[in-house]
Design an enzyme around this catalytic site. Structure first.
Site, PDB file in Angstrom:
ATOM      1  N   ASP A 196      63.005  49.457   4.667  1.00  0.00           N
ATOM      2  CA  ASP A 196      63.557  50.072   5.870  1.00  0.00           C
ATOM      3  C   ASP A 196      64.738  51.010   5.617  1.00  0.00           C
ATOM      4  OD1 ASP A 196      65.245  48.060   5.035  1.00  0.00           O
ATOM      5  OD2 ASP A 196      65.712  47.329   7.048  1.00  0.00           O
ATOM      6  N   GLU A 197      64.931  51.433   4.391  1.00  0.00           N
ATOM      7  CA  GLU A 197      66.131  52.213   4.084  1.00  0.00           C
ATOM      8  C   GLU A 197      65.848  53.164   2.928  1.00  0.00           C
ATOM      9  OE1 GLU A 197      70.835  51.212   3.089  1.00  0.00           O
ATOM     10  OE2 GLU A 197      69.322  49.619   3.056  1.00  0.00           O
ATOM     11  N   ASP A 220      68.139  54.445   8.031  1.00  0.00           N
ATOM     12  CA  ASP A 220      68.109  52.986   8.114  1.00  0.00           C
ATOM     13  C   ASP A 220      67.369  52.615   9.399  1.00  0.00           C
ATOM     14  OD1 ASP A 220      68.512  50.316   7.803  1.00  0.00           O
ATOM     15  OD2 ASP A 220      70.682  50.358   8.082  1.00  0.00           O
TER      16      ASP A 220
END
Length: 440
Positions: free
Chosen positions: A105-106, A11
């Site tokens: 983003d993950e 993350d």
């Protein structure tokens, strides 16, 4: 459950805001808030400096300004975010062929899919991964969790945030989960947490004391069974590479039932605009808009409309969802509302709607089909610009026929601020520089 900690969750920390701080030296270490900067905008991401003032994602921008008026409020640069995300995902695919991105983003990574994976070398693997991501993205940090399941890996990535990691070794899961609040479990929102509180349950350890029968009676079969297994760390979902989203949706569960149509319309508006922003972030659009409603008696109903062509426009999605709400019976109130868009594609039909968007549609960048209707020169806070005399910089602010620019880039010191007429021919927009390039 796996015998080894081999599912990794990454993350990126305060991603959109962190990219802005990386590329704008004057903002490093200062509050930065990214989102819709107009009157109806909402916060997409807040830097950790802004979070200390209570600013959080999905908060109205008006409230964010009240909590942290000295922050930098930026509209966002999705090209820069996508480029940074691409670099990170490429690094993850060096670890394993099974990488499941959840957003820009993950992502999850199945380390066991790599035949060279050595569980005894896990600590050094994670340390090297975090260092590589920071180096390749020129300063972004991430939080990493590794465990025997996706659920536990995601939990683990939250434990040493930001810029840290945690490895949940098999056999430690129950002890790790026991003191956590039940809201740490995905899907446990305010309404479910309140129902559990009435049963005397606030922690996962207390949840574990309830039988499967008690949970299904109180929460329903699906929710009760899911919580029963997750409270014990049991999650056998595989990491799915190249999984394509079938829909983009968001929903809200209310602490008390809402019957007021004006309030429900306000919630629907917010949900629809959030869906539109997520579509834009993923570079997608969709044809079918769905409204999900859970009544006071827990009956769940959905209504859908399929448009003539795909859209990612916030007003189109909002108006469609509001039309579905207007035709619905909300007698007795609703405890949940959701808006979704399905039938996804990566393009928008140019001539689907002839009417240009209103000035209120400022919670996301302009849709591709509408760009031609806008003034030739539009300046928004945070966008990259260049000046023939002063070089590269970014828009600090604009209005009343003027545009203020701070002249600096990722590779320069904090630069000077200058103001120009908004039609100055020496000033023009520029593309965001890829994270791996050297700027002039």
């Amino acid at each position: 459950m796996r015998a080894t900690a081999s599912i990794l969750h990454v993350d990126l920390d305060a991603f959109f805001a962190a990219v802005e701080q990386r590329d704008k030296p004057s903002l490093r270490g200062k509050p930065v808030i990214v989102g819709g900067i107009g009157g109806r905008g909402v916060v997409s991401t807040a830097s950790y400096e802004a979070r200390r003032f209570g600013v959080r994602s999905a908060m109205s921008m008006a409230e964010a300004r009240g909590r942290c008026p000295h922050a930098a409020f930026l509209a966002g640069r999705f090209d820069a975010y996508r480029e940074a995300s691409r670099i990170v995902m490429e690094r993850l695919r060096e670890l394993s062929p099974l990488v499941q991105p959840l957003s820009l983003d993950e992502a999850f990574v199945d380390l066991a899919a790599n035949p060279d994976f050595d569980p005894d070398d896990l600590e050094s693997l994670v340390v090297q991964l975090r260092a590589d991501i920071t180096e390749r993205t020129h300063g972004l940090t991430c939080s990493v969790g590794v465990a025997s399941s996706k659920f536990l890996a995601k939990i683990a990535s939250e434990l040493n945030k930001p810029d840290g990691h945690f490895i949940a070794h098999p056999g430690t899961e129950l002890e790790l989960l026991a003191p956590m609040q039940v809201t740490a479990i995905p899907g446990v929102g305010p309404a479910t947490a309140e129902r559990l509180r009435r049963l005397g349950v606030e922690t996962i350890e207390q949840l574990r004391a309830l039988s499967l029968d008690e949970l299904t009676r109180s929460l329903g079969t699906a929710s009760g069974r899911s919580l029963f297994h997750l409270a014990r760390g049991e999650d056998d979902r595989p990491v799915e590479a190249h999984r394509e989203a079938k829909s983009v949706s968001v929903e809200d569960t209310f602490p008390v039932d809402i019957a007021d149509r004006a309030e429900l319309a306000s919630v629907t508006d917010t949900l629809a605009r959030t869906v539109a922003r997520r579509l834009r972030a993923a570079g997608q659009s969709g044809r079918t808009v769905t409204l999900k409603m859970r009544r006071h008696d827990f009956e769940t109903h959905t209504r859908s409309i399929t448009l003539p062509g795909p859209t990612d426009h916030p007003r189109v999605i909002t108006d469609t969802a509001l039309g579905l709400l207007a035709a619905a019976d909300v007698t007795g109130g609703l405890r949940l509302l959701g808006v979704g868009v399905s039938g996804l594609t990566d393009w928008v039909q140019d001539d689907l709607f002839s009417e240009p968007p209103s000035d209120e549609d400022d919670t996301a960048p302009l849709p591709r089909r509408a760009v031609r209707h806008q003034p030739e020169r539009t300046w928004v806070a945070g966008m990259d610009v260049t000046h023939t005399e002063h070089g590269d910089g970014w828009v600090w602010g604009a209005g009343l026929g003027r545009v203020t620019v701070r002249f600096e880039t990722r590779l320069t010191p904090s630069g000077p601020i200058m103001t120009f007429a908004d039609d100055d021919p020496a000033l023009s927009a520029r593309a965001s520089a890829p994270a791996g390039t050297v700027e002039a």
